[in-house]
Design a protein around this motif. Structure first.
Motif, PDB file in Angstrom:
ATOM      1  N   THR A 180       0.817  -1.220   0.000  1.00 57.57           N
ATOM      2  CA  THR A 180       0.000   0.000   0.000  1.00 57.57           C
ATOM      3  C   THR A 180       0.848   1.265   0.000  1.00 57.57           C
ATOM      4  OG1 THR A 180      -1.530   1.266   1.376  1.00 57.57           O
ATOM      5  CG2 THR A 180      -0.121  -0.277   2.533  1.00 57.57           C
ATOM      6  N   GLU A 182       0.330   3.387   1.977  1.00 60.75           N
ATOM      7  CA  GLU A 182       0.463   3.730   3.407  1.00 60.75           C
ATOM      8  C   GLU A 182       1.854   3.388   3.937  1.00 60.75           C
ATOM      9  OE1 GLU A 182      -2.396   3.809   6.223  1.00 60.75           O
ATOM     10  OE2 GLU A 182      -3.972   4.361   4.837  1.00 60.75           O
ATOM     11  N   ARG A 206      -2.716   3.707  13.096  1.00 60.36           N
ATOM     12  CA  ARG A 206      -2.676   3.141  11.739  1.00 60.36           C
ATOM     13  C   ARG A 206      -1.545   2.118  11.584  1.00 60.36           C
ATOM     14  NH1 ARG A 206      -5.530   7.358   8.341  1.00 60.36           N
ATOM     15  NH2 ARG A 206      -5.030   6.222   6.453  1.00 60.36           N
ATOM     16  N   TYR A 209      -1.673  -1.487  10.271  1.00 53.60           N
ATOM     17  CA  TYR A 209      -1.812  -1.642   8.823  1.00 53.60           C
ATOM     18  C   TYR A 209      -0.527  -1.230   8.107  1.00 53.60           C
ATOM     19  CZ  TYR A 209      -3.900  -1.218   4.151  1.00 53.60           C
ATOM     20  OH  TYR A 209      -4.196  -1.346   2.801  1.00 53.60           O
ATOM     21  N   VAL A 251     -13.233   7.207   1.669  1.00 49.78           N
ATOM     22  CA  VAL A 251     -13.803   8.506   1.330  1.00 49.78           C
ATOM     23  C   VAL A 251     -14.689   8.471   0.080  1.00 49.78           C
ATOM     24  CG1 VAL A 251     -11.738   9.365   0.076  1.00 49.78           C
ATOM     25  CG2 VAL A 251     -13.273  10.952   1.240  1.00 49.78           C
ATOM     26  N   ASN A 254     -17.936   6.702   0.902  1.00 48.37           N
ATOM     27  CA  ASN A 254     -18.726   7.551   1.813  1.00 48.37           C
ATOM     28  C   ASN A 254     -19.424   8.668   1.047  1.00 48.37           C
ATOM     29  OD1 ASN A 254     -18.126   6.169   4.124  1.00 48.37           O
ATOM     30  ND2 ASN A 254     -17.030   7.828   5.127  1.00 48.37           N
ATOM     31  N   THR A 266     -19.250  14.294   4.332  1.00 46.95           N
ATOM     32  CA  THR A 266     -18.450  14.551   5.541  1.00 46.95           C
ATOM     33  C   THR A 266     -16.961  14.671   5.194  1.00 46.95           C
ATOM     34  OG1 THR A 266     -18.371  12.161   5.836  1.00 46.95           O
ATOM     35  CG2 THR A 266     -20.025  13.356   7.120  1.00 46.95           C
ATOM     36  N   GLN A 268     -13.402  15.301   6.296  1.00 43.83           N
ATOM     37  CA  GLN A 268     -12.644  15.338   7.558  1.00 43.83           C
ATOM     38  C   GLN A 268     -11.603  16.456   7.488  1.00 43.83           C
ATOM     39  OE1 GLN A 268     -11.395  11.214   7.982  1.00 43.83           O
ATOM     40  NE2 GLN A 268     -13.434  10.613   8.669  1.00 43.83           N
ATOM     41  N   ARG A 275      -5.363  12.977  -1.894  1.00 40.20           N
ATOM     42  CA  ARG A 275      -5.233  11.572  -2.276  1.00 40.20           C
ATOM     43  C   ARG A 275      -5.325  11.502  -3.801  1.00 40.20           C
ATOM     44  NH1 ARG A 275      -4.423  11.514   2.451  1.00 40.20           N
ATOM     45  NH2 ARG A 275      -5.126  10.012   4.016  1.00 40.20           N
ATOM     46  N   ASP A 335      -3.545  10.981  10.006  1.00 40.77           N
ATOM     47  CA  ASP A 335      -4.033  10.969   8.618  1.00 40.77           C
ATOM     48  C   ASP A 335      -2.967  11.590   7.705  1.00 40.77           C
ATOM     49  OD1 ASP A 335      -5.903  10.636   6.553  1.00 40.77           O
ATOM     50  OD2 ASP A 335      -6.499  12.736   6.702  1.00 40.77           O
ATOM     51  N   ARG A 339      -0.748  12.609  -0.758  1.00 38.60           N
ATOM     52  CA  ARG A 339      -0.336  11.324  -1.340  1.00 38.60           C
ATOM     53  C   ARG A 339      -0.594  11.335  -2.844  1.00 38.60           C
ATOM     54  NH1 ARG A 339      -1.986   6.981   2.674  1.00 38.60           N
ATOM     55  NH2 ARG A 339      -3.757   6.492   1.344  1.00 38.60           N
TER      56      ARG A 339
HETATM   57  O1  LIG Z   1     -15.971  10.416   5.131  1.00 37.04           O
HETATM   58  C1  LIG Z   1     -14.754  10.626   4.972  1.00 37.04           C
HETATM   59  C2  LIG Z   1     -13.777   9.603   4.971  1.00 37.04           C
HETATM   60  C3  LIG Z   1     -12.466   9.949   4.787  1.00 37.04           C
HETATM   61  N1  LIG Z   1     -12.101  11.245   4.585  1.00 37.04           N
HETATM   62  C4  LIG Z   1     -10.692  11.610   4.322  1.00 37.04           C
HETATM   63  O2  LIG Z   1     -10.357  11.066   3.073  1.00 37.04           O
HETATM   64  C5  LIG Z   1      -8.990  10.720   3.042  1.00 37.04           C
HETATM   65  C6  LIG Z   1      -8.883   9.292   2.539  1.00 37.04           C
HETATM   66  O3  LIG Z   1      -9.383   8.417   3.548  1.00 37.04           O
HETATM   67  P1  LIG Z   1      -9.720   6.890   3.252  1.00 37.04           P
HETATM   68  O4  LIG Z   1     -10.268   6.356   4.515  1.00 37.04           O
HETATM   69  O5  LIG Z   1     -10.546   6.757   2.031  1.00 37.04           O
HETATM   70  O6  LIG Z   1      -8.334   6.231   2.886  1.00 37.04           O
HETATM   71  P2  LIG Z   1      -6.851   6.503   3.353  1.00 37.04           P
HETATM   72  O7  LIG Z   1      -6.169   7.147   2.210  1.00 37.04           O
HETATM   73  O8  LIG Z   1      -6.765   7.189   4.643  1.00 37.04           O
HETATM   74  O9  LIG Z   1      -6.345   5.040   3.579  1.00 37.04           O
HETATM   75  C7  LIG Z   1      -6.337   4.126   2.516  1.00 37.04           C
HETATM   76  O10 LIG Z   1      -5.092   4.163   1.962  1.00 37.04           O
HETATM   77  C8  LIG Z   1      -4.730   3.202   1.005  1.00 37.04           C
HETATM   78  C9  LIG Z   1      -5.147   1.815   1.359  1.00 37.04           C
HETATM   79  O11 LIG Z   1      -4.121   1.048   1.875  1.00 37.04           O
HETATM   80  C10 LIG Z   1      -6.384   1.690   2.133  1.00 37.04           C
HETATM   81  O12 LIG Z   1      -7.463   1.544   1.266  1.00 37.04           O
HETATM   82  C11 LIG Z   1      -6.654   2.775   3.091  1.00 37.04           C
HETATM   83  O13 LIG Z   1      -5.867   2.542   4.184  1.00 37.04           O
HETATM   84  C12 LIG Z   1      -8.458  10.945   4.440  1.00 37.04           C
HETATM   85  O14 LIG Z   1      -7.770  12.168   4.475  1.00 37.04           O
HETATM   86  C13 LIG Z   1      -9.684  11.049   5.308  1.00 37.04           C
HETATM   87  O15 LIG Z   1      -9.509  11.936   6.401  1.00 37.04           O
HETATM   88  C14 LIG Z   1     -13.058  12.246   4.577  1.00 37.04           C
HETATM   89  O16 LIG Z   1     -12.751  13.417   4.377  1.00 37.04           O
HETATM   90  N2  LIG Z   1     -14.336  11.909   4.773  1.00 37.04           N
END
Ligand SMILES: O=c1ccn([C@@H]2O[C@H](COP(=O)(O)OP(=O)(O)O[C@H]3OC[C@@H](O)[C@H](O)[C@H]3O)[C@@H](O)[C@H]2O)c(=O)[nH]1
Ligand SMILES: NC(=O)c1ccc[n+]([C@@H]2O[C@H](COP(=O)([O-])OP(=O)(O)OC[C@H]3O[C@@H](n4cnc5c(N)ncnc54)[C@H](O)[C@@H]3O)[C@@H](O)[C@H]2O)c1
Length: 379
Positions: A180, A182, A206, A209, A251, A254, A266, A268, A275, A335, A339
């Motif tokens: 990943t 990550e 985190r 993971y 995200v 969602n 939503t 965050q 991303r 967070d 990326r």
């Molecule tokens: O409802 C939401 C959910 C998430 N977010 C934000 O969206 C961004 C992406 O969050 P996600 O939960 O979709 O995914 P992340 O990038 O944090 O992690 C992902 O990274 C790559 C993979 O390994 C995994 O699928 C997962 O860990 C974060 O900055 C988070 O704060 C929102 O703004 N609103």
């Protein structure tokens, strides 16, 4: 004409044009030389003892079937990978999954197919199968699920990967790990190249993971160096598409579910974090090309198009439901702030790059979510 076919342990071979003479139904002269070994292969349903994995057949093309294991194949990316590999009639696909975040529903079109098998199994336990390739995906990927039982997430990454490497070693299979982005943590280099070692909190929420995947990568390379296992490592960046769990917590899923349900999106805080989102069909192409190519990796597989979470929310709002509100909410610890993959290596070594832009991928996912939520698009 002399053709050289590498027949792996446990393979089935099809040679429908071989002349049907001789005690086993096929001309022994057709098999020019076989040496070493002791495996059986099946030619047209008939067992032929192959005394070595290398077999030379004059004038006939033996089409060696590939038996492919996909761990985590009932999940989002895994089930799309199954669809892709099942399109090739020479492939047999075996899925093992414990259904923690995956579902049999994702595989319903293949259940009962003669070239497909589904096994309920937890990869933290040893597994004994005869396979040629292993796509090792089993691991919860959404932060809400991998944080739910962090000790289990670590076990899945460490013991699960050890078990799959043990299997690969025993049967001589090639193994691909879905690592990943990550592993780069909260990256201080941008975009991320594979040579960047990352900025990871080893004791954060985190870590189960991201550190788990880092250990999994270490195990892959140690088995490669120590035991000569053929390995492939994909560093996957955020991937989206149909079949994501509706309440997966990631995200894109969602925002799409919220827009369809007419709930606020939503974002965050701070909302400026970025991303890069890859559509699942592009991801599957990249994984198959990496597996079938010559390079161990690690190789970044992702779409370099980079968005802030506020930009993503605006895009989803515009495409799906311009009336919904965007709400800022608290974030979770550690967070990553930015990326974006550098995909030069994937382009150069695999000839791969993504084709589907975010704006083109979101409507496919909207259609799938509307069907599952039973909310048709308003005319
Ligand atoms: O409802 C939401 C959910 C998430 N977010 C934000 O969206 C961004 C992406 O969050 P996600 O939960 O979709 O995914 P992340 O990038 O944090 O992690 C992902 O990274 C790559 C993979 O390994 C995994 O699928 C997962 O860990 C974060 O900055 C988070 O704060 C929102 O703004 N609103
Ligand atoms: N989707 C992404 O954005 C993304 C990004 C980076 C890496 N990855 C990696 O790709 C792989 C697949 O991700 P996904 O998005 O399809 O996630 P997913 O949660 O939809 O799929 C994971 C699958 O693994 C299964 N699983 C979990 N633990 C298991 C265990 N102990 N034994 C057997 N099966 C188990 C789950 O039931 C599920 O079917 C994961 O390894 C993930 O870390 C995904």
């Amino acid at each position: 004409m002399l053709q050289n076919h590498h027949i792996r342990r446990g393979s089935r071979c099809e040679a429908p044009d071989l002349p049907k003479v001789g005690p086993c139904g096929y001309s022994p002269e057709s098999i020019v030389s076989c040496y070493g070994g002791g495996d059986n292969v099946f030619i047209d349903g008939i067992v032929v003892v192959v005394v070595e994995v290398e077999m030379f057949v004059e004038g006939f093309e033996l089409q060696a079937n590939m038996r492919i294991l996909i761990t985590g194949g009932a999940g989002f990316i895994g089930s799309h990978l199954v669809d892709r590999l099942m399109q090739n009639e020479k492939n047999e696909v075996i899925v093992v999954d414990n259904y923690f975040t995956g579902s049999k529903d994702n595989l319903k079109q293949w259940i009962g197919h003669p070239r497909f098998e589904l096994i309920r199994h937890d990869v933290t336990e040893p597994l004994f199968l005869e396979v040629d390739q292993i796509y090792h995906l089993a691991c919860p990927a959404s932060p809400i699920f991998y944080k739910h039982n962090p000790v289990k997430t670590i076990k899945t990454n460490v013991m699960g990967t050890l078990n799959m490497l043990g299997l690969a070693k025993r049967v001589g299979a090639r193994i691909l790990l879905t690592s990943t982005s990550e592993v780069y943590g909260d990256p201080l280099e941008h975009p991320q190249t594979e040579s960047y070692w990352g900025n990871v909190n080893p004791i954060g929420v985190r870590s189960c993971y991201d550190e788990g995947k880092r250990v999994a990568e270490t195990l892959m390379f140690d088995y490669h160096r120590q035991h000569g296992i053929e390995i492939r490592i994909a560093r996957i960046f955020n991937t989206y598409g149909p079949r994501m769990n509706i309440d997966d917590g990631r995200v894109v899923s969602n925002f799409i579910a919220q827009a369809i349900r007419e709930e606020p999106l939503t974002v965050q805080l701070p909302g400026t974090q970025t991303r890069s989102f890859c559509y699942v069909s592009d991801m599957v192409d990249g994984l198959v090309q990496l597996m079938d190519g010559e390079h161990t990796g690690p190789i970044n597989i992702g779409n370099p198009g980079e968005f802030t979470m506020l930009e993503l929310a605006e895009t989803v709002k515009e495409i799906i439901n311009p009336k919904v509100k965007i709400l800022t909410v608290e974030n979770t610890p550690d967070d990553p702030r930015q990326r974006k993959p550098d995909i030069s290596k994937a382009k150069e070594l695999l000839g791969w790059e993504p084709k589907i832009k975010l704006r083109d991928g979101v409507p496919f996912m909207e259609e799938d979510f509307r069907q599952r939520l039973c909310v048709p698009k308003k005319a």
